[in-house]
Structure formats: C-alpha cells, structure tokens
Design a protein around this motif. Sequence first.
Motif, mmCIF file in Angstrom:
data_model
loop_
_atom_site.group_PDB
_atom_site.id
_atom_site.type_symbol
_atom_site.label_atom_id
_atom_site.label_comp_id
_atom_site.label_asym_id
_atom_site.label_seq_id
_atom_site.Cartn_x
_atom_site.Cartn_y
_atom_site.Cartn_z
ATOM 1 N N THR A 60 8.644 -28.357 -38.345
ATOM 2 C CA THR A 60 9.365 -28.736 -39.553
ATOM 3 C C THR A 60 10.157 -30.013 -39.336
ATOM 4 O OG1 THR A 60 10.738 -27.879 -41.347
ATOM 5 C CG2 THR A 60 11.507 -27.451 -39.108
ATOM 6 N N GLN A 61 10.718 -30.512 -40.398
ATOM 7 C CA GLN A 61 11.644 -31.631 -40.308
ATOM 8 C C GLN A 61 12.738 -31.442 -41.340
ATOM 9 O OE1 GLN A 61 9.432 -35.217 -40.950
ATOM 10 N NE2 GLN A 61 9.142 -34.874 -43.116
ATOM 11 N N SER A 121 12.740 -33.918 -36.611
ATOM 12 C CA SER A 121 11.534 -33.082 -36.529
ATOM 13 C C SER A 121 11.641 -32.175 -35.322
ATOM 14 C CB SER A 121 10.287 -33.967 -36.382
ATOM 15 O OG SER A 121 10.172 -34.843 -37.474
#
Length: 124
Positions: A60-61, A121
């Motif tokens: 994810t970020q 991230s």
Amino acid sequence: MSAFVAANIDRFVTIGISLPTAPKIGRLYFDISTSPAKLYVCLQAGTWTLVSTALGSHITQDIFHPTAGTTVFVLSHTPISGSVSVYTNGILQDSSVDYTFSGHTVTLAVATVSGDTVIISYLY
C-alpha cells in the motif's frame, strides 16, 4: 498508468534470471528462473532484499498533502520491517539521512513546505 510511469518503468524494474550487481535504492527485480518467481527490492545501495516471502501481505501507500512545517506522518497500517519507501515530491528519500521510522510513524528530517506531497509505500 501515468505517462511518467510508462516512460520510466524500465529504469526501476528488471526481469531476468540472475540478480544485477550494484543495484540502486528503490529498484525492483523479478527473478523468473524460479517457480514461482521471486521479487527483490533494493532498500540499501548495492544490496538486494528478497520480499517475495512477504507477497502474501498487502502492498500500500499513504499519500499526504501536509501543511508547511509538517515532519511527522502516521501510517494507516504497521509496515513490515524494511519495506518502507518515502517519496517527497516524487523523490525517493534516504532512510539513513532524510527520515526515521518507528512503529507506524515516519518522521522527516526536514519539514515540508506548502504544496509538498509525501508518499509512503510499504508492505503490511
């Protein structure tokens, strides 16, 4: 996919059967000589880190548009150790100089200015 990503993806991602020597921070490498393929990332200049064992995790970020003077960023999740990459206005930051990381918090060494975008991230 943005034009930047499409035009520059070959500069950051390599696919092959043997790890390239002297990788630069932020580079990805897919080793297709194994089944399943293995994913490596360069988190420290000159060193590859195997991350395929963490692929069952989420990637994810978190995207921040902070006010001027912000240094502390709290992430949505607690990252897997060694998986954090911090970008300020698209520039990869050096973890040994530009930021510190603890738990689920990233602290920048230099405060943001108005209009900055910080993208973090990570795997969790």
